[in-house]
Design a protein around this motif. Structure first.
Motif, PDB file in Angstrom:
ATOM      1  N   SER A 176     -32.499   6.470  -1.249  1.00  0.00           N
ATOM      2  CA  SER A 176     -31.778   6.743  -0.259  1.00  0.00           C
ATOM      3  C   SER A 176     -30.662   7.648  -0.421  1.00  0.00           C
ATOM      4  O   SER A 176     -30.141   8.424   0.303  1.00  0.00           O
ATOM      5  N   ALA A 177     -30.470   7.738  -1.839  1.00  0.00           N
ATOM      6  CA  ALA A 177     -29.334   8.774  -2.299  1.00  0.00           C
ATOM      7  C   ALA A 177     -30.101   9.899  -2.843  1.00  0.00           C
ATOM      8  O   ALA A 177     -29.445  11.005  -2.545  1.00  0.00           O
ATOM      9  N   LEU A 178     -31.077   9.726  -3.412  1.00  0.00           N
ATOM     10  CA  LEU A 178     -32.080  11.006  -3.880  1.00  0.00           C
ATOM     11  C   LEU A 178     -32.357  11.871  -2.818  1.00  0.00           C
ATOM     12  O   LEU A 178     -32.232  13.036  -2.717  1.00  0.00           O
ATOM     13  N   ASN A 179     -32.790  11.281  -1.361  1.00  0.00           N
ATOM     14  CA  ASN A 179     -33.205  11.791  -0.217  1.00  0.00           C
ATOM     15  C   ASN A 179     -31.988  13.029   0.108  1.00  0.00           C
ATOM     16  O   ASN A 179     -32.257  14.108   0.605  1.00  0.00           O
ATOM     17  N   LEU A 180     -30.758  12.345   0.102  1.00  0.00           N
ATOM     18  CA  LEU A 180     -29.553  12.973   0.552  1.00  0.00           C
ATOM     19  C   LEU A 180     -29.167  14.077  -0.119  1.00  0.00           C
ATOM     20  O   LEU A 180     -28.793  15.414  -0.080  1.00  0.00           O
ATOM     21  N   PRO A 220     -54.325  -0.594  -4.559  1.00  0.00           N
ATOM     22  CA  PRO A 220     -54.407   0.045  -5.632  1.00  0.00           C
ATOM     23  C   PRO A 220     -54.169   1.644  -5.591  1.00  0.00           C
ATOM     24  O   PRO A 220     -54.138   2.293  -6.459  1.00  0.00           O
ATOM     25  N   ARG A 221     -53.785   2.099  -4.370  1.00  0.00           N
ATOM     26  CA  ARG A 221     -53.611   3.510  -4.118  1.00  0.00           C
ATOM     27  C   ARG A 221     -52.565   3.892  -4.413  1.00  0.00           C
ATOM     28  O   ARG A 221     -51.548   3.113  -4.479  1.00  0.00           O
ATOM     29  N   ILE A 222     -52.258   5.327  -4.875  1.00  0.00           N
ATOM     30  CA  ILE A 222     -51.237   5.854  -5.170  1.00  0.00           C
ATOM     31  C   ILE A 222     -50.650   6.577  -3.979  1.00  0.00           C
ATOM     32  O   ILE A 222     -51.381   7.594  -3.438  1.00  0.00           O
ATOM     33  N   HIS A 223     -49.495   6.155  -3.039  1.00  0.00           N
ATOM     34  CA  HIS A 223     -49.077   6.666  -2.079  1.00  0.00           C
ATOM     35  C   HIS A 223     -48.158   7.620  -2.341  1.00  0.00           C
ATOM     36  O   HIS A 223     -46.898   7.142  -2.758  1.00  0.00           O
ATOM     37  N   VAL A 224     -48.046   9.054  -1.951  1.00  0.00           N
ATOM     38  CA  VAL A 224     -47.138   9.943  -2.347  1.00  0.00           C
ATOM     39  C   VAL A 224     -46.103  10.390  -1.144  1.00  0.00           C
ATOM     40  O   VAL A 224     -46.848  10.883  -0.512  1.00  0.00           O
ATOM     41  N   GLY A 225     -45.109  10.196  -1.114  1.00  0.00           N
ATOM     42  CA  GLY A 225     -44.146  10.567  -0.091  1.00  0.00           C
ATOM     43  C   GLY A 225     -43.096  11.787  -0.388  1.00  0.00           C
ATOM     44  O   GLY A 225     -43.066  12.055  -1.629  1.00  0.00           O
ATOM     45  N   ILE A 226     -42.798  12.432   0.591  1.00  0.00           N
ATOM     46  CA  ILE A 226     -42.176  13.804   0.172  1.00  0.00           C
ATOM     47  C   ILE A 226     -40.833  13.379   0.887  1.00  0.00           C
ATOM     48  O   ILE A 226     -40.703  13.415   2.143  1.00  0.00           O
ATOM     49  N   TYR A 227     -39.798  13.760   0.413  1.00  0.00           N
ATOM     50  CA  TYR A 227     -38.418  13.699   0.671  1.00  0.00           C
ATOM     51  C   TYR A 227     -37.455  14.722   0.085  1.00  0.00           C
ATOM     52  O   TYR A 227     -38.008  15.551  -0.588  1.00  0.00           O
TER      53      TYR A 227
END
Length: 734
Positions: free
Chosen positions: A528-532, A499-506
């Motif tokens: 994969s495209a947004l990170n670039l 149920p957790r919301i895992h927030v990643g930073i890219y």
């Protein structure tokens, strides 16, 4: 059960009852059931109800045997150790079940390497171990929930789930019987009446009835919760063998006119034969509708029991005129012979079907093919029973081929030892090979971030007409199944139960502008495209992702037909969180494929989510979903299709079948100035076809997710569309 009094004591000594008359008619019922199972699998692609017949018969015979043991164990001649020792019965059980099973598993192992593509080896290897250890039903239940797993829909071992349920039932009931018998024997030392057969029957019957009622309730309740799991769940299936077991504990001796019993058994057999056509077993079993095949089986058992036991002519049931006509028909030569090979036939027919269809690249067998497959299955079943099952179970020499007729007893012992040794060695070698292969697959790395764009243009071949040299595609079909987006490998994707919301930073973590990537796996694959793009043009990408959970207001979302309430709860929590984080834009899916026809659409429960963001002043970048590969035969697993020798075209999808003529979200974009529709369909499809390979890159890593390698080739195309909507995303100054 007989009781006698010794001349020197008033103590009642219970002696073993005579074994009940052998029911050849029930062998025949097994034969009818296996015929139904095989025919429905081969020609109709439906559940026949035959497995439910097997489960009911297994419960009747096994619990009846255990009850006789529990009663006999109270005799003063039976030691306490013999009462609590389960090994003799467990050994007989293993000798009855394992030889044929392991013979088929070894054959499946060999045929997997010979026939199936490498992309399917890992999953089949897991199932070989699960089948051999009798937890295949749990493996399939868990696999059906695993969003990233390869499909097991056409597994050559899928049918072993029912054997696993029966094996778990046998072992569980055996241990329970030993415990009950031991407790009764212990209590009988101070309270002798508890050891009476009638008291034991009451104890056992009430316990089984309570357990069966609990299982039936559980099966009915879980249908609406998770039917995929429910279908394989041992607890849900338990009531079916217990229904037969209760009949072994308490067999009604009602005096019913013969014509009524005849009519009832005719109806019962008709229900068993036809229920596969008018009951959708996959969706209905083991819920209340399973009462049809189970109840019909119970009725047939009961209808012949009183006459067979009274006359003691079970071995000649075909001539026993006291039996109903249906029971006499079931006791005829053909059904009984099929019944004797039913176990082996069940084990063989499904793998032969699946390997044949895989070899011929077909989804269905025609009539002639089905007849040949059925004949081959029957032949292999007979050979397995004659030369593997019977020798290892009974230690009796079969009728050997002519060159071997002169073998001595000493040589015959060598034959049984040889068969056992072959099975054991082959199983050990097979498991070792599976482990080695698993290690190879686990360590297989996908490293395509530095592919030369001149050799592997990917989407640029469609968007920019980039030339495509003649090279093998990357990643390989085996490697592409591990070509995950960064968020999956980094642990920023919440799974189904999390149920957790895992927030990643890219992107650029130090940037002042932020794009929130939110939704399910079809939003996730664009990281994969947004990170670039974020690294290139200095914006941050924050991810809010959950498996199988696009942003919608649907109060009862479903995943593969299963209610998925965790998704709705997660969405209700993640939307306010994103709004409070105040991103400069939200990137999420705007469409999905239609379930009832060709093309795609924007579901009505998506737009309220868009309005919540835009109402808070946050622009939305709505990306059109990419095609989900399929053809006239159904869904396409791209890596497997290519590994089996398919081409970019044969494993591709007709564009008209997957996409509407225009982006369905474009009309909504005209009504909401803060919503921007993005459509990269032309980077995945030609005007007519959505190929499996574009620009020397495999497009999909599984049934419907783009490979991370292909998404990276879409980076420039995505950036161009985002830049037209929001110039700052491509570095333009306001």
């Amino acid at each position: 059960m007989a009781t006698t009094r010794t001349p020197t004591s008033d103590r009642t000594v219970v002696t073993p009852a005579a074994t009940p008359a052998y029911r050849t008619d029930l062998d025949g019922l097994r034969g009818i059931a296996i015929t139904l199972v095989a025919c429905f699998h081969i020609w109709f692609g439906r559940v026949s109800g035959g497995v439910d017949v097997f489960l009911t018969l297994s419960g009747y015979f096994f619990i009846g045997s255990l009850l006789r043991h529990a009663v006999h164990s109270q005799s003063v001649r039976v030691s306490y150790w013999d009462t609590i020792n389960p090994w003799p019965r467990l050994k007989r059980l293993l000798k009855r079940l394992l030889p044929a099973l392991f013979t088929v598993l070894v054959a499946v192992l060999v045929l997997t390497v010979v026939v199936l593509p490498q992309t399917r080896w890992a999953n089949t290897g897991h199932e070989l171990i699960a089948s051999g250890l009798y937890y295949q039903n749990w493996y399939l239940a868990l696999n059906s929930q695993d969003y990233l797993a390869a499909s097991s829909a056409n597994s050559p071992l899928q049918h072993i789930w029912s054997m696993s349920v029966q094996g778990q039932f046998f072992v569980g009931m055996l241990l329970a019987a030993v415990i009950v018998a031991a407790l009764i024997k212990l209590i009988a030392t101070v309270f002798a009446p508890i050891a009476r057969p009638t008291v034991i029957r009451v104890i056992v019957g009430v316990s089984l009835l309570g357990l069966a009622a609990l299982s039936f309730y559980w099966a009915h309740m879980r249908m609406e919760v998770n039917q995929q799991w429910n279908y394989y769940d041992t607890l849900s299936r338990l009531w079916e063998p217990l229904a037969g077991g209760l009949l072994a504990v308490w067999m009604p001796s009602w005096r019913v006119p013969r014509w009524i019993r005849n009519s009832a058994t005719v109806v019962a057999l008709a229900l068993i034969v036809t229920c596969g056509w008018w009951i959708d077993g996959v969706d209905a079993y083991p819920g209340p509708w399973a009462l049809v095949p189970v109840g019909a089986t119970v009725l047939i058992i009961w209808s012949g029991a009183v006459a067979a036991e009274r006359a003691g002519r079970g071995r000649h049931a075909q001539q026993d005129t006291s039996l109903p006509a249906v029971n006499r028909m079931l006791a005829s030569t053909g059904p009984v012979w099929l019944g004797t090979i039913a176990y082996a036939l069940y084990l063989w027919h499904w793998p032969l079907l699946i390997f044949y269809l895989s070899w011929r690249d077909k989804n269905h067998a025609n009539f002639v093919e089905g007849v040949v497959l059925l004949a081959a299955s029957i032949g292999l079943a007979w050979l397995t029973k004659r030369y593997v099952e019977d020798p290892l179970r009974n230690g009796e020499a079969p009728t050997l081929p002519r060159p071997l007729v002169g073998w001595s007893r000493r040589r015959w012992f060598g034959y049984t030892s040889l068969v056992t040794t072959i099975l054991v060695v082959a199983s050990i070698v097979g498991v070792a090979g599976i482990q080695v292969w698993q290690r190879h697959v686990t360590t297989l790395a996908v490293d395509t971030k530095n592919l030369d764009p001149r050799e592997f243009p990917g989407a640029r071949a469609l968007l920019d007409n980039a030339p495509v040299p003649a090279l093998d595609p990357q990643p390989t079909p085996l490697a592409v199944i591990k070509d995950f987006p960064e968020t999956s490998t980094d642990g920023y994707m919440s799974d189904f139960e999390d149920p957790r919301i895992h927030v990643g930073i890219y992107g650029d973590p130090a940037a002042s502008r932020t794009i929130a990537l939110a939704g399910g796996s079809h939003a996730e694959m664009w990281i994969s495209a947004l990170n670039l793009l974020g690294q290139r043009y200095h914006f941050k990408v924050k991810t809010y992702l959950k498996m199988g959970c696009p942003l919608s207001t649907d109060p009862v979302p479903r995943q593969n037909g299963v209610p998925y309430p965790q998704c709705h709860d997660w969405v209700e929590r993640v939307i306010p969180m994103i709004i409070s984080d105040k991103p400069d834009a939200v990137f999420t899916n705007s469409t999905r494929p239609r379930d009832d026809g060709p093309g795609d659409w924007t579901p009505t429960d998506y737009t309220p989510i868009f309005e919540r963001f835009t109402g808070a002043g946050i622009p939305v970048l709505g990306i059109r979903d990419t095609p989900w590969p399929h053809n006239a035969q159904g869904l396409i697993d791209t890596p497997t299709c290519l590994a089996e020798g398919g081409t970019a075209e044969s494993c591709g999808t007709q564009r008209w079948a997957a996409l509407s003529a225009t982006d369905p979200a474009a009309a909504y974009a005209e009504t909401n100035p803060l919503f921007h529709a993005l459509d990269l369909s032309n980077g995945v499809c030609t005007p007519d076809l959505c190929p499996a390979i574009v620009g020397n890159i495999i497009v999909y890593k599984d049934w419907h997710h783009l490979s991370a390698t292909y998404v990276r080739s879409l980076t420039d195309g995505l950036g161009a569309q985002m830049g037209r909507a929001m110039p700052w995303t491509v570095g333009a100054q306001p």
